[in-house]
Design an enzyme around this catalytic site. Structure first.
Site, PDB file in Angstrom:
ATOM      1  CB  ALA A 157      49.024  30.491  49.607  1.00 33.38           C
ATOM      2  CB  ILE A 203      47.793  37.442  43.723  1.00 35.02           C
ATOM      3  CG1 ILE A 203      48.291  36.410  42.709  1.00 35.02           C
ATOM      4  CG2 ILE A 203      46.275  37.331  43.858  1.00 35.02           C
ATOM      5  CD1 ILE A 203      48.014  34.967  43.090  1.00 35.02           C
ATOM      6  N   GLY A 204      48.469  40.071  45.395  1.00 38.06           N
ATOM      7  CA  GLY A 204      48.066  41.015  46.441  1.00 38.06           C
ATOM      8  C   GLY A 204      47.838  42.415  45.889  1.00 38.06           C
ATOM      9  NE  ARG A 249      51.868  26.058  39.375  1.00 38.19           N
ATOM     10  CZ  ARG A 249      51.176  25.397  38.468  1.00 38.19           C
ATOM     11  NH1 ARG A 249      51.626  24.235  37.995  1.00 38.19           N
ATOM     12  NH2 ARG A 249      50.035  25.878  38.022  1.00 38.19           N
ATOM     13  CG  HIS A 294      43.848  25.262  42.158  1.00 35.09           C
ATOM     14  ND1 HIS A 294      43.282  25.618  40.955  1.00 35.09           N
ATOM     15  CD2 HIS A 294      44.839  26.163  42.381  1.00 35.09           C
ATOM     16  CE1 HIS A 294      43.906  26.684  40.485  1.00 35.09           C
ATOM     17  NE2 HIS A 294      44.861  27.032  41.320  1.00 35.09           N
ATOM     18  CG  ASN A 335      53.994  28.465  49.498  1.00 36.06           C
ATOM     19  OD1 ASN A 335      55.000  29.150  49.663  1.00 36.06           O
ATOM     20  ND2 ASN A 335      53.296  28.488  48.370  1.00 36.06           N
TER      21      ASN A 335
HETATM   22  N1  APR Z   1      53.855  36.495  55.599  1.00 32.43           N
HETATM   23  C1  APR Z   1      53.293  37.366  54.732  1.00 32.43           C
HETATM   24  N2  APR Z   1      53.676  37.494  53.454  1.00 32.43           N
HETATM   25  C2  APR Z   1      54.671  36.719  53.028  1.00 32.43           C
HETATM   26  C3  APR Z   1      55.301  35.773  53.867  1.00 32.43           C
HETATM   27  C4  APR Z   1      54.842  35.679  55.211  1.00 32.43           C
HETATM   28  N3  APR Z   1      55.371  34.820  56.076  1.00 32.43           N
HETATM   29  N4  APR Z   1      56.248  35.157  53.154  1.00 32.43           N
HETATM   30  C5  APR Z   1      56.230  35.675  51.921  1.00 32.43           C
HETATM   31  N5  APR Z   1      55.274  36.628  51.837  1.00 32.43           N
HETATM   32  C6  APR Z   1      54.945  37.490  50.707  1.00 32.43           C
HETATM   33  C7  APR Z   1      56.145  37.837  49.831  1.00 32.43           C
HETATM   34  O1  APR Z   1      56.971  38.808  50.436  1.00 32.43           O
HETATM   35  C8  APR Z   1      55.457  38.319  48.547  1.00 32.43           C
HETATM   36  O2  APR Z   1      55.312  39.725  48.536  1.00 32.43           O
HETATM   37  O3  APR Z   1      54.040  36.884  49.811  1.00 32.43           O
HETATM   38  C9  APR Z   1      54.084  37.635  48.591  1.00 32.43           C
HETATM   39  C10 APR Z   1      53.863  36.695  47.435  1.00 32.43           C
HETATM   40  O4  APR Z   1      53.847  37.445  46.265  1.00 32.43           O
HETATM   41  P1  APR Z   1      54.418  36.917  44.872  1.00 32.43           P
HETATM   42  O5  APR Z   1      55.742  36.290  45.097  1.00 32.43           O
HETATM   43  O6  APR Z   1      54.302  38.032  43.898  1.00 32.43           O
HETATM   44  O7  APR Z   1      53.406  35.724  44.506  1.00 32.43           O
HETATM   45  P2  APR Z   1      51.938  35.797  43.868  1.00 32.43           P
HETATM   46  O8  APR Z   1      52.023  35.697  42.402  1.00 32.43           O
HETATM   47  O9  APR Z   1      51.197  36.927  44.468  1.00 32.43           O
HETATM   48  O10 APR Z   1      51.354  34.392  44.381  1.00 32.43           O
HETATM   49  C11 APR Z   1      51.176  34.111  45.750  1.00 32.43           C
HETATM   50  O11 APR Z   1      49.357  32.593  45.282  1.00 32.43           O
HETATM   51  O12 APR Z   1      48.684  31.588  43.285  1.00 32.43           O
HETATM   52  C12 APR Z   1      49.394  31.422  44.469  1.00 32.43           C
HETATM   53  O13 APR Z   1      51.057  29.797  43.871  1.00 32.43           O
HETATM   54  C13 APR Z   1      50.831  31.155  44.217  1.00 32.43           C
HETATM   55  O14 APR Z   1      51.334  30.471  46.445  1.00 32.43           O
HETATM   56  C14 APR Z   1      51.456  31.546  45.515  1.00 32.43           C
HETATM   57  C15 APR Z   1      50.595  32.728  45.981  1.00 32.43           C
END
Ligand code: APR
Length: 311
Positions: free
Chosen positions: A122, A14-15, A85, A178, A98
């Site tokens: 998140a 998402i980022g 998930r 949600h 989380n």
């Molecule tokens: N601080 C910052 N970033 C972090 C941390 C932290 N402490 N821990 C993990 N991350 C980062 C991971 O390194 C990863 O790059 O968060 C990012 C999450 O990215 P993805 O695993 O690709 O997940 P994404 O699909 O982006 O979803 C993120 O949004 O929709 C919700 O349920 C989903 O909670 C999840 C979040």
């Protein structure tokens, strides 16, 4: 005037899409933050999109970092830090993993950019945005959750697909938490102004409501390795755009409720006016008995997860 600064905490699926959309829409300069182990991901996406910006002709400067100090002075922060998930999981099952991440994120945001408009993505969404507000102590109008726009987008797309109409002509909103108890308000859903309840038979409409409720799980089942990312990113960018442009958009968001729809002292999906003041107002209206009962079920689900959110 300098460009707005948009901080993205989490440079994952998402980022990355948030960074892309913010750049294409020229909302401001973008800082992608991730943990030190994923700093390359943050820097790589920033560089890749910076290069795209010459082709797309966008004025934005992007950078990647694992240093919170680089988020200092951010106008908007969007949080996706955390685990998505896996198939078969509920959003609520992410709480244990989380919440620790959100605690760390929120403490740093409080230190480095306490005045930002903070949008959380998140999951479990309503509990995570509650934790964000509690830990940052930021005012409720500047701490908000992205869920209703996404849930509504799913609902609208299923209706347009069913009727073969333009996606643009469906007006609808989904209220509530949600989770699987979210509440699409079919009574107020229209297609080009025509009530959807007169266009789709009740039984079929209920199937669409159920598909909407499980809309996130449907994508988790297809992707297998994570959850949705294009539409969630677009939804949060719509909120950021409304804030930065003082658009006074009416958007369903997870907002801190103080009595609206009978919800008190928790985050819940409600229609909000979003402008330069953040959540400027919640638009409350009378629900019918069936809707009230569905809202109560959703409220109870969110309250249970919030009660398990030990800060
Ligand atoms: N601080 C910052 N970033 C972090 C941390 C932290 N402490 N821990 C993990 N991350 C980062 C991971 O390194 C990863 O790059 O968060 C990012 C999450 O990215 P993805 O695993 O690709 O997940 P994404 O699909 O982006 O979803 C993120 O949004 O929709 C919700 O349920 C989903 O909670 C999840 C979040």
């Amino acid at each position: 005037m300098t460009r707005p600064k948009i901080g993205l905490v989490g440079a994952g699926q998402i980022g990355g899409n948030l960074a892309l959309l913010a750049t294409q829409k020229q909302l401001g300069d973008v800082v992608l933050f991730d943990i030190p182990q994923a700093e390359g991901l943050a820097k790589g996406k920033a560089l890749d999109i910076q290069q795209l910006s010459t082709i797309e002709r966008c004025d934005a400067t992007l950078s990647g970092t694992s240093n919170y100090q680089d988020l200092e002075g951010a106008d908007v922060i969007i949080i996706t830090a955390g685990f998505p998930r896996k198939p078969g999981m509920s959003r609520e099952e992410l709480l244990g993993k989380n919440l620790g991440i959100m605690t760390d994120v929120a403490q740093n945001l409080k230190k480095f950019c306490p005045n930002a408009f903070m949008i959380n993505i998140a999951n479990p969404l309503d509990a995570m945005v509650y934790a964000l507000k509690q830990i940052t102590s930021a005012p409720a109008n500047r701490v908000i959750g992205m869920s209703g726009i996404l849930d509504t987008a799913r609902f609208k797309s299923f209706i347009a697909m069913e009727l073969g109409t333009s996606m643009k002509d469906v007006t609808a909103f989904v209220l509530g938490g949600h989770g699987d108890d979210m509440v699409p308000i079919t009574r107020l859903t229209t297609v080009g102004g025509v009530p959807v309840e007169e266009l789709i038979p009740a039984g079929r409409l209920e199937e669409i409501v159920q598909r909407t409720r499980k809309g996130g799980a449907e994508l988790v089942g297809l992707y297998k390795t994570g959850s949705a990312y294009f539409a969630p990113a677009a939804a949060a960018i719509e909120m950021a755009e409304a804030y930065l442009g003082d658009h006074k958009r009416v958007l369903p968001c997870a907002a801190w409720c103080t009595g609206e729809f009978g919800i008190n002292g928790m985050y819940f999906g409600v229609p909000c006016i979003v402008g330069a003041g953040g959540i400027e107002k919640i638009l409350s209206f009378e629900l019918n008995d069936k809707e009230k009962a569905m809202i109560e079920t959703s409220r109870a689900s969110v309250a249970k997860t919030v009660a398990e959110t030990k800060l």
